[in-house]
Motif scaffolding. Structure first.
Motif, mmCIF file in Angstrom:
data_model
loop_
_atom_site.group_PDB
_atom_site.id
_atom_site.type_symbol
_atom_site.label_atom_id
_atom_site.label_comp_id
_atom_site.label_asym_id
_atom_site.label_seq_id
_atom_site.Cartn_x
_atom_site.Cartn_y
_atom_site.Cartn_z
ATOM 1 N N SER A 191 -7.321 10.158 1.733
ATOM 2 C CA SER A 191 -7.369 8.708 1.932
ATOM 3 C C SER A 191 -6.005 8.154 2.345
ATOM 4 O O SER A 191 -5.916 7.234 3.156
ATOM 5 C CB SER A 191 -7.862 8.011 0.657
ATOM 6 O OG SER A 191 -6.860 7.988 -0.346
ATOM 7 N N ARG A 192 -4.956 8.746 1.799
ATOM 8 C CA ARG A 192 -3.603 8.307 2.156
ATOM 9 C C ARG A 192 -3.263 8.690 3.590
ATOM 10 O O ARG A 192 -2.515 7.992 4.275
ATOM 11 C CB ARG A 192 -2.585 8.907 1.184
ATOM 12 C CG ARG A 192 -2.764 8.473 -0.261
ATOM 13 C CD ARG A 192 -2.614 6.980 -0.435
ATOM 14 N NE ARG A 192 -1.241 6.548 -0.279
ATOM 15 C CZ ARG A 192 -0.854 5.275 -0.170
ATOM 16 N NH1 ARG A 192 -1.756 4.311 -0.177
ATOM 17 N NH2 ARG A 192 0.414 4.974 -0.053
ATOM 18 N N GLY A 209 -8.998 2.836 4.756
ATOM 19 C CA GLY A 209 -8.245 3.888 4.082
ATOM 20 C C GLY A 209 -7.979 3.558 2.630
ATOM 21 O O GLY A 209 -8.065 4.430 1.745
ATOM 22 N N ASN A 210 -7.674 2.303 2.344
ATOM 23 C CA ASN A 210 -7.437 1.890 0.958
ATOM 24 C C ASN A 210 -8.731 1.864 0.144
ATOM 25 O O ASN A 210 -8.708 2.093 -1.073
ATOM 26 C CB ASN A 210 -6.739 0.530 0.930
ATOM 27 C CG ASN A 210 -5.254 0.640 1.227
ATOM 28 O OD1 ASN A 210 -4.477 1.103 0.397
ATOM 29 N ND2 ASN A 210 -4.862 0.249 2.427
ATOM 30 N N PHE A 251 -6.871 0.479 8.329
ATOM 31 C CA PHE A 251 -5.971 0.466 7.169
ATOM 32 C C PHE A 251 -6.731 0.050 5.905
ATOM 33 O O PHE A 251 -6.593 0.674 4.847
ATOM 34 C CB PHE A 251 -4.817 -0.503 7.447
ATOM 35 C CG PHE A 251 -3.954 -0.814 6.259
ATOM 36 C CD1 PHE A 251 -2.950 0.056 5.867
ATOM 37 C CD2 PHE A 251 -4.138 -1.991 5.543
ATOM 38 C CE1 PHE A 251 -2.155 -0.235 4.774
ATOM 39 C CE2 PHE A 251 -3.349 -2.291 4.459
ATOM 40 C CZ PHE A 251 -2.349 -1.411 4.066
ATOM 41 N N THR A 252 -7.539 -0.991 6.024
ATOM 42 C CA THR A 252 -8.334 -1.460 4.880
ATOM 43 C C THR A 252 -9.318 -0.387 4.436
ATOM 44 O O THR A 252 -9.486 -0.134 3.229
ATOM 45 C CB THR A 252 -9.088 -2.747 5.252
ATOM 46 O OG1 THR A 252 -8.152 -3.734 5.721
ATOM 47 C CG2 THR A 252 -9.845 -3.305 4.056
ATOM 48 N N SER A 283 -5.679 -7.269 2.138
ATOM 49 C CA SER A 283 -5.813 -6.783 3.514
ATOM 50 C C SER A 283 -6.865 -7.568 4.281
ATOM 51 O O SER A 283 -6.653 -7.958 5.442
ATOM 52 C CB SER A 283 -6.194 -5.297 3.520
ATOM 53 O OG SER A 283 -5.198 -4.500 2.938
ATOM 54 N N ALA A 319 -0.862 2.623 9.592
ATOM 55 C CA ALA A 319 0.107 1.688 9.001
ATOM 56 C C ALA A 319 1.308 1.499 9.908
ATOM 57 O O ALA A 319 1.778 0.369 10.133
ATOM 58 C CB ALA A 319 0.549 2.192 7.626
ATOM 59 N N THR A 363 -4.870 6.027 5.810
ATOM 60 C CA THR A 363 -4.077 4.790 5.756
ATOM 61 C C THR A 363 -2.779 4.927 6.531
ATOM 62 O O THR A 363 -2.386 4.031 7.294
ATOM 63 C CB THR A 363 -3.762 4.433 4.290
ATOM 64 O OG1 THR A 363 -4.976 4.384 3.544
ATOM 65 C CG2 THR A 363 -3.066 3.088 4.195
ATOM 66 N N SER A 373 0.820 -1.206 0.000
ATOM 67 C CA SER A 373 0.000 0.000 0.000
ATOM 68 C C SER A 373 0.857 1.261 0.000
ATOM 69 O O SER A 373 0.581 2.225 -0.729
ATOM 70 C CB SER A 373 -0.929 0.013 1.224
ATOM 71 O OG SER A 373 -1.665 1.208 1.290
#
Length: 395
Positions: free
Chosen positions: A100-101, A84-85, A81-82, A170, A108, A104, A21
């Motif tokens: 969005s990044r 966010g992706n 985390f999922t 993920s 992370a 994540t 990611s």
């Protein structure tokens, strides 16, 4: 499913999907620039944003969750985390993608810190260096398989499908974590100030800067690896995927060697690494005029990138276990936190160099940070040797 080997596989898989990611952006810079009509250098700052958020949020969240059950902490972090992706997958503009990044990146670093903490918990002392080097290799495997795969998927089907691939893996990883890792793992309870006591240790303070400047040196050029390969070294788009895979293999080899270094000379070997790195980076402007010699040089520099990982991780853990047992999770996070400060510093420096000079300047720019890394490791080794001499004299 709770054997040591299977648990080790799951921890490596966590590192892989986190690396997939994070590093995916490097392989799809051009596609994102075209999609959102922004310069490649601007898209490159997504790497900087991710790394800065990662580095700032990781210690804050790590300290807050340290008193809770670490298994459920990991599950929650992986779920966010999922999510966010998923936001990246549906992004409609560049600002949305950047947000969005951020989501994540916030979790992370905590996720990999927890993974490394579990590695130290489940591994017998004789296997620690081995397992830590494999967990770090998860990031390298992401470079070999994930980034080239993501680049190919982006080229063939669009960049959104690359993020969809991350999402699917993920979810699978969360399922494996749920069924394999121990659920009763907690570190020694302490106050926030008690956990932060680790950061007052002078060796820790110098050690934290080492992974930072190590990756700052690398990411001055690594952020722009795709344009370097295609525009500077004049390789085709088809060769791009192959070379990204080869460079990922170089990184995996480096991680495995890192494990061997941690079991042998440790940090004492690192001055030779940084001298080599400095020379190779200084040669980039000359060698980048030739395609294959330039590719070989990149292979060698990328090999040096992870060599510090296992030695510095064991260094942090050994100090925490002896003096600050309430700070094990924080100690496990220091390498990744300051590595991402380094990624942010290096990618920002690379952006300035590319915008105002050209790709020819990224090598000498990285060499400056490699020189700082050399000075830091010499200083740290001196402090360690001085401490050992004092301990022997007290006996």
């Amino acid at each position: 499913m709770k054997t040591f080997k299977f648990q080790s596989f799951v921890l490596v898989l966590i590192a892989f999907i986190l690396g997939f990611s994070e590093f995916l952006i490097v392989g799809i810079l051009d596609d994102l620039g075209t999609q959102f009509n922004v310069p490649v250098a601007t898209v490159g700052y997504l790497v900087t944003i991710f790394a800065m958020v990662y580095a700032v949020s990781t210690p804050l969240i790590t300290i807050m969750i340290g008193k809770y059950n670490l298994f459920w902490d990991l599950m929650v972090m992986m779920a966010i985390f999922t999510f966010g992706n998923i936001l990246s997958f549906v992004a409609t503009n560049f600002v949305f993608l950047a947000i969005s990044r951020v989501v994540t990146a916030m979790v992370a670093g905590v996720s990999i810190s927890l993974g490394l903490t579990f590695a130290g918990y489940i591994a017998p002392m004789s296997k620690r260096g081995w397992l830590l080097s494999w967990v770090f290799s998860g990031f390298s495997i992401a470079s070999v398989v994930g980034v080239p795969l993501g680049t190919w998927i982006s080229t063939q089907f669009g960049w959104r499908i690359s993020f969809l691939t991350v999402i699917v893996i993920s979810i699978m990883t969360m399922g494996l974590v749920f069924f394999s890792l121990p659920r009763d793992f907690k570190q020694k309870e302490s106050t926030i100030s008690g956990q932060l006591a680790l950061l007052k240790d002078h060796k820790i303070q110098v050690g934290m800067l080492l992974p930072m400047f190590n990756l700052a040196a690398i990411y001055v050029f690594y952020t722009y690896l795709r344009p370097i390969i295609t525009n500077q070294l004049h390789f085709s788009v088809q060769m791009l995927t192959i070379l990204l895979g080869v460079f990922g293999i170089s990184n995996i080899i480096g991680n495995r060697v890192s494990g061997l270094i941690s079991e042998g000379p440790g940090l004492r070997a690192m001055p030779f690494v940084y001298i080599s790195q400095l020379i190779l980076m200084a040669l980039m402007p000359l060698v980048f005029h030739y395609s294959w010699p330039g590719a070989v040089l990149l292979f060698l520099v990328i090999f040096t990138m992870p060599l510090i990982n296992s030695p510095i991780q064991l260094f942090f853990l050994s100090i925490a276990e002896k003096k600050y047992p309430q700070s094990i999770v924080l100690a496990s996070s220091l390498n990744s936190i300051f590595s991402n400060f380094g990624i942010a510093l290096g990618s920002a420096t690379g952006g300035i160099i590319v915008s105002h000079l050209s790709l020819n300047g990224v090598g000498p720019g990285g060499a400056v940070y490699a020189l700082v890394s050399l000075g830091l490791v010499l200083w740290l080794n001196h402090m360690t040797q001085k401490g050992l001499s004092s301990d022997q004299n007290s006996l």
